[in-house]
Design a protein around this motif. Sequence first.
Motif, PDB file in Angstrom:
ATOM      1  N   THR A 173    -118.248  32.192 -36.321  1.00 31.66           N
ATOM      2  CA  THR A 173    -117.525  33.432 -36.177  1.00 31.66           C
ATOM      3  C   THR A 173    -118.358  34.361 -35.184  1.00 31.66           C
ATOM      4  O   THR A 173    -117.275  34.939 -34.293  1.00 31.66           O
ATOM      5  CB  THR A 173    -117.453  34.351 -37.567  1.00 31.66           C
ATOM      6  OG1 THR A 173    -118.648  34.274 -38.028  1.00 31.66           O
ATOM      7  CG2 THR A 173    -116.574  33.388 -38.436  1.00 31.66           C
ATOM      8  N   THR A 174    -119.401  34.539 -35.204  1.00 33.00           N
ATOM      9  CA  THR A 174    -120.193  35.583 -34.158  1.00 33.00           C
ATOM     10  C   THR A 174    -119.981  34.934 -32.780  1.00 33.00           C
ATOM     11  O   THR A 174    -120.002  35.793 -32.043  1.00 33.00           O
ATOM     12  CB  THR A 174    -121.491  35.648 -34.642  1.00 33.00           C
ATOM     13  OG1 THR A 174    -122.272  34.547 -34.594  1.00 33.00           O
ATOM     14  CG2 THR A 174    -121.297  36.784 -35.854  1.00 33.00           C
ATOM     15  N   ALA A 175    -119.696  33.765 -32.634  1.00 31.44           N
ATOM     16  CA  ALA A 175    -119.467  33.281 -31.394  1.00 31.44           C
ATOM     17  C   ALA A 175    -118.162  33.485 -30.717  1.00 31.44           C
ATOM     18  O   ALA A 175    -117.708  33.307 -29.717  1.00 31.44           O
ATOM     19  CB  ALA A 175    -119.789  31.782 -31.135  1.00 31.44           C
ATOM     20  N   ASN A 176    -117.272  33.946 -31.792  1.00 35.57           N
ATOM     21  CA  ASN A 176    -115.848  33.850 -31.262  1.00 35.57           C
ATOM     22  C   ASN A 176    -115.303  35.203 -31.525  1.00 35.57           C
ATOM     23  O   ASN A 176    -115.451  36.140 -30.705  1.00 35.57           O
ATOM     24  CB  ASN A 176    -115.013  32.873 -31.930  1.00 35.57           C
ATOM     25  CG  ASN A 176    -115.342  31.428 -31.573  1.00 35.57           C
ATOM     26  OD1 ASN A 176    -115.369  30.965 -30.498  1.00 35.57           O
ATOM     27  ND2 ASN A 176    -115.614  30.463 -32.760  1.00 35.57           N
ATOM     28  N   THR A 177    -114.797  35.400 -32.798  1.00 34.41           N
ATOM     29  CA  THR A 177    -114.429  36.616 -32.975  1.00 34.41           C
ATOM     30  C   THR A 177    -114.631  37.195 -34.546  1.00 34.41           C
ATOM     31  O   THR A 177    -115.035  36.576 -35.222  1.00 34.41           O
ATOM     32  CB  THR A 177    -112.613  36.635 -32.903  1.00 34.41           C
ATOM     33  OG1 THR A 177    -112.090  35.891 -33.626  1.00 34.41           O
ATOM     34  CG2 THR A 177    -112.126  36.416 -31.380  1.00 34.41           C
ATOM     35  N   ILE A 178    -114.526  38.567 -34.892  1.00 34.39           N
ATOM     36  CA  ILE A 178    -114.653  38.811 -36.229  1.00 34.39           C
ATOM     37  C   ILE A 178    -113.376  39.645 -36.286  1.00 34.39           C
ATOM     38  O   ILE A 178    -113.026  40.524 -35.823  1.00 34.39           O
ATOM     39  CB  ILE A 178    -115.913  39.832 -36.217  1.00 34.39           C
ATOM     40  CG1 ILE A 178    -117.510  39.266 -35.621  1.00 34.39           C
ATOM     41  CG2 ILE A 178    -116.205  40.468 -37.494  1.00 34.39           C
ATOM     42  CD1 ILE A 178    -117.754  37.981 -36.506  1.00 34.39           C
ATOM     43  N   ASP A 179    -112.953  39.165 -37.441  1.00 27.34           N
ATOM     44  CA  ASP A 179    -111.727  40.069 -38.098  1.00 27.34           C
ATOM     45  C   ASP A 179    -112.511  41.246 -38.796  1.00 27.34           C
ATOM     46  O   ASP A 179    -113.088  40.963 -40.100  1.00 27.34           O
ATOM     47  CB  ASP A 179    -110.938  39.005 -39.123  1.00 27.34           C
ATOM     48  CG  ASP A 179    -109.493  39.596 -39.545  1.00 27.34           C
ATOM     49  OD1 ASP A 179    -109.597  41.075 -39.458  1.00 27.34           O
ATOM     50  OD2 ASP A 179    -108.786  38.966 -40.138  1.00 27.34           O
ATOM     51  N   LEU A 180    -112.141  42.533 -38.444  1.00 31.28           N
ATOM     52  CA  LEU A 180    -112.683  43.733 -39.181  1.00 31.28           C
ATOM     53  C   LEU A 180    -112.033  43.507 -40.884  1.00 31.28           C
ATOM     54  O   LEU A 180    -112.741  44.470 -41.717  1.00 31.28           O
ATOM     55  CB  LEU A 180    -112.527  44.723 -38.654  1.00 31.28           C
ATOM     56  CG  LEU A 180    -113.077  44.799 -37.138  1.00 31.28           C
ATOM     57  CD1 LEU A 180    -112.627  46.142 -36.530  1.00 31.28           C
ATOM     58  CD2 LEU A 180    -114.335  44.494 -37.165  1.00 31.28           C
ATOM     59  N   PHE A 181    -111.198  43.124 -41.096  1.00 35.36           N
ATOM     60  CA  PHE A 181    -110.164  43.296 -42.326  1.00 35.36           C
ATOM     61  C   PHE A 181    -110.878  41.900 -43.066  1.00 35.36           C
ATOM     62  O   PHE A 181    -110.346  41.856 -44.459  1.00 35.36           O
ATOM     63  CB  PHE A 181    -108.787  43.162 -42.358  1.00 35.36           C
ATOM     64  CG  PHE A 181    -108.489  44.440 -41.493  1.00 35.36           C
ATOM     65  CD1 PHE A 181    -108.049  45.575 -42.408  1.00 35.36           C
ATOM     66  CD2 PHE A 181    -108.210  44.549 -40.225  1.00 35.36           C
ATOM     67  CE1 PHE A 181    -107.755  46.819 -41.784  1.00 35.36           C
ATOM     68  CE2 PHE A 181    -107.835  45.920 -39.813  1.00 35.36           C
ATOM     69  CZ  PHE A 181    -107.378  47.260 -40.601  1.00 35.36           C
ATOM     70  N   ARG A 182    -111.716  41.064 -42.955  1.00 36.93           N
ATOM     71  CA  ARG A 182    -111.937  39.884 -43.658  1.00 36.93           C
ATOM     72  C   ARG A 182    -113.216  40.048 -44.010  1.00 36.93           C
ATOM     73  O   ARG A 182    -114.124  40.679 -43.337  1.00 36.93           O
ATOM     74  CB  ARG A 182    -111.815  38.536 -43.099  1.00 36.93           C
ATOM     75  CG  ARG A 182    -110.205  38.197 -42.820  1.00 36.93           C
ATOM     76  CD  ARG A 182    -110.112  36.942 -42.047  1.00 36.93           C
ATOM     77  NE  ARG A 182    -110.922  36.002 -42.281  1.00 36.93           N
ATOM     78  CZ  ARG A 182    -111.269  35.065 -41.595  1.00 36.93           C
ATOM     79  NH1 ARG A 182    -110.913  35.011 -40.093  1.00 36.93           N
ATOM     80  NH2 ARG A 182    -112.001  33.865 -42.064  1.00 36.93           N
ATOM     81  N   PRO A 183    -114.058  39.569 -45.222  1.00 36.62           N
ATOM     82  CA  PRO A 183    -115.368  39.729 -45.498  1.00 36.62           C
ATOM     83  C   PRO A 183    -116.259  39.183 -44.416  1.00 36.62           C
ATOM     84  O   PRO A 183    -115.782  37.712 -43.803  1.00 36.62           O
ATOM     85  CB  PRO A 183    -115.624  39.146 -46.938  1.00 36.62           C
ATOM     86  CG  PRO A 183    -113.936  39.011 -47.301  1.00 36.62           C
ATOM     87  CD  PRO A 183    -113.120  38.867 -46.389  1.00 36.62           C
ATOM     88  N   PHE A 184    -117.319  39.574 -44.160  1.00 34.41           N
ATOM     89  CA  PHE A 184    -118.256  38.852 -43.032  1.00 34.41           C
ATOM     90  C   PHE A 184    -119.604  38.607 -43.642  1.00 34.41           C
ATOM     91  O   PHE A 184    -120.202  39.740 -44.326  1.00 34.41           O
ATOM     92  CB  PHE A 184    -118.469  39.818 -42.018  1.00 34.41           C
ATOM     93  CG  PHE A 184    -119.241  39.345 -40.857  1.00 34.41           C
ATOM     94  CD1 PHE A 184    -119.116  38.108 -40.114  1.00 34.41           C
ATOM     95  CD2 PHE A 184    -120.168  40.337 -40.395  1.00 34.41           C
ATOM     96  CE1 PHE A 184    -119.942  38.045 -39.142  1.00 34.41           C
ATOM     97  CE2 PHE A 184    -121.176  40.068 -39.383  1.00 34.41           C
ATOM     98  CZ  PHE A 184    -120.739  38.495 -38.785  1.00 34.41           C
ATOM     99  N   PHE A 185    -120.008  37.333 -43.748  1.00 32.27           N
ATOM    100  CA  PHE A 185    -121.345  37.015 -44.159  1.00 32.27           C
ATOM    101  C   PHE A 185    -122.188  36.026 -43.534  1.00 32.27           C
ATOM    102  O   PHE A 185    -122.162  34.833 -43.667  1.00 32.27           O
ATOM    103  CB  PHE A 185    -120.916  36.055 -45.552  1.00 32.27           C
ATOM    104  CG  PHE A 185    -122.020  36.026 -46.435  1.00 32.27           C
ATOM    105  CD1 PHE A 185    -123.299  36.967 -46.601  1.00 32.27           C
ATOM    106  CD2 PHE A 185    -122.112  34.670 -47.070  1.00 32.27           C
ATOM    107  CE1 PHE A 185    -124.287  36.490 -47.619  1.00 32.27           C
ATOM    108  CE2 PHE A 185    -123.176  34.409 -48.162  1.00 32.27           C
ATOM    109  CZ  PHE A 185    -124.199  35.470 -48.293  1.00 32.27           C
ATOM    110  N   PRO A 186    -122.793  36.602 -42.574  1.00 42.05           N
ATOM    111  CA  PRO A 186    -123.685  35.862 -41.547  1.00 42.05           C
ATOM    112  C   PRO A 186    -125.018  35.485 -42.090  1.00 42.05           C
ATOM    113  O   PRO A 186    -125.609  36.321 -42.991  1.00 42.05           O
ATOM    114  CB  PRO A 186    -124.073  36.775 -40.449  1.00 42.05           C
ATOM    115  CG  PRO A 186    -123.800  38.244 -40.993  1.00 42.05           C
ATOM    116  CD  PRO A 186    -122.906  38.155 -41.946  1.00 42.05           C
TER     117      PRO A 186
END
Length: 428
Positions: free
Chosen positions: A69-82
């Motif tokens: 995901t971080t190599a493409n796009t981040i959706d600010l409205f979806r949970p993010f868990f790197p």
Amino acid sequence: MAIFGKILSCQMMTMLLFKRTSSFANYAQRRAFQRTTATRSISTTITAASTCRSTAGPIDKETSDIKETTANTIDLFRPFFPIYYNDVYEVPLPPNHRFPMEKYRKVRERVQHAIQTQMSKHEKVQCDFTVSPLVTVEDLITTHCPNYVQRYLDGNQTKEEVRNVGFPWSTKSVDRSLSSTGGTVAAATSLCQVRREQNSFLLNSRNEDLHLNHENGDGNEMDECEFGQLFSAHLAGGTHHAFRDRGEGFCVFSDIAVAANVILRDYPDVVKNILIIDLDVHQGNGNAVLFQGREEVITFSMHCNANYFSDKQDSDLDIELPPGTTDETYMSTLHHWLNRVRKGDAGKVDFIFFQAGVDILEDDRLGRMSISSKGIARRNEMVFELAKDLKVPMCITMGGGYPKKDWEPILKAHAHVYIQAFEYMANH
């Protein structure tokens, strides 16, 4: 400092309601467009904030199948868990050494496999696996003595210093120590960068709302953006026994302390107050000392009162439990103190670090407590719920976990911390 020091109210984002007037249809259409544009490409800034994120080393098929995901796009409205991992820096140890070095690779493999088999949930949670970068000296000296850092990097330590840490010095050991800290720094800064983007989006949206409402005579009210929850993880770290100028207990540098100081330095618009929740069986003695007198960082350590291997230190909040503590006592105690945090007794919290040691498990070789695997799962959920209720980012690190002859209970408990976090984000 008195328990939880300064009494400040936990400030949540103010809920502003949009008047449902005749202009709502136009407003809703514009908000839908805003949500679409919120899926924005921020990979460059996240990569820079994470300090040379590395993709070197062996990567399982599961990793290659998971969307970066971080190599493409981040959706600010979806949970993010790197998720970061550093088992590519495994250090050869003498025969019968009691540190379970190989557990890191085994845990990472389990976590990757579990996420790979939950692709339907993964479509909601933005999750990727990245090799932990090596922390920079510039970041290390936010926390540790420059002379100590340089002597360690050069292998210029006394026999006593090496013995206190517990690892023989080697260049491989240096890389592992640097990555153990660098992965936590990267995990924390990745969240701060996304939170900065969320704040920017919210500010722009509010300005647009004010303009639209003024034109329509609707006053200054607007709805609240429901951004995705921000968790990150390091399948290593939690090295809470390191002090400013020395290490001990398998800890060379304090990854959480360095990461906390880095985000306070680099993201002052996002993070002003940090809470460290340390639930390892041992006191987070290093972090207690590193943040003494620092009002912007609250150290909370709940541990066994019979497991001090060096001098006891003073955290902002130390909760001591006796050997043999079982689920009921542990959970009721943790519930009480997390509720104190939730009600604001710790002051305003912008960011949480969760040191998720599993050496409280009844099957642990060194822990001396009697918490079941179900108890640890409930512990984890209570911390996840706190971060969700406070609407703050949280970085999860590993901690202690020392297998007996059977490694399965410890591996399962470690892996479940991260799998459970992923599932929690997918279901909330």
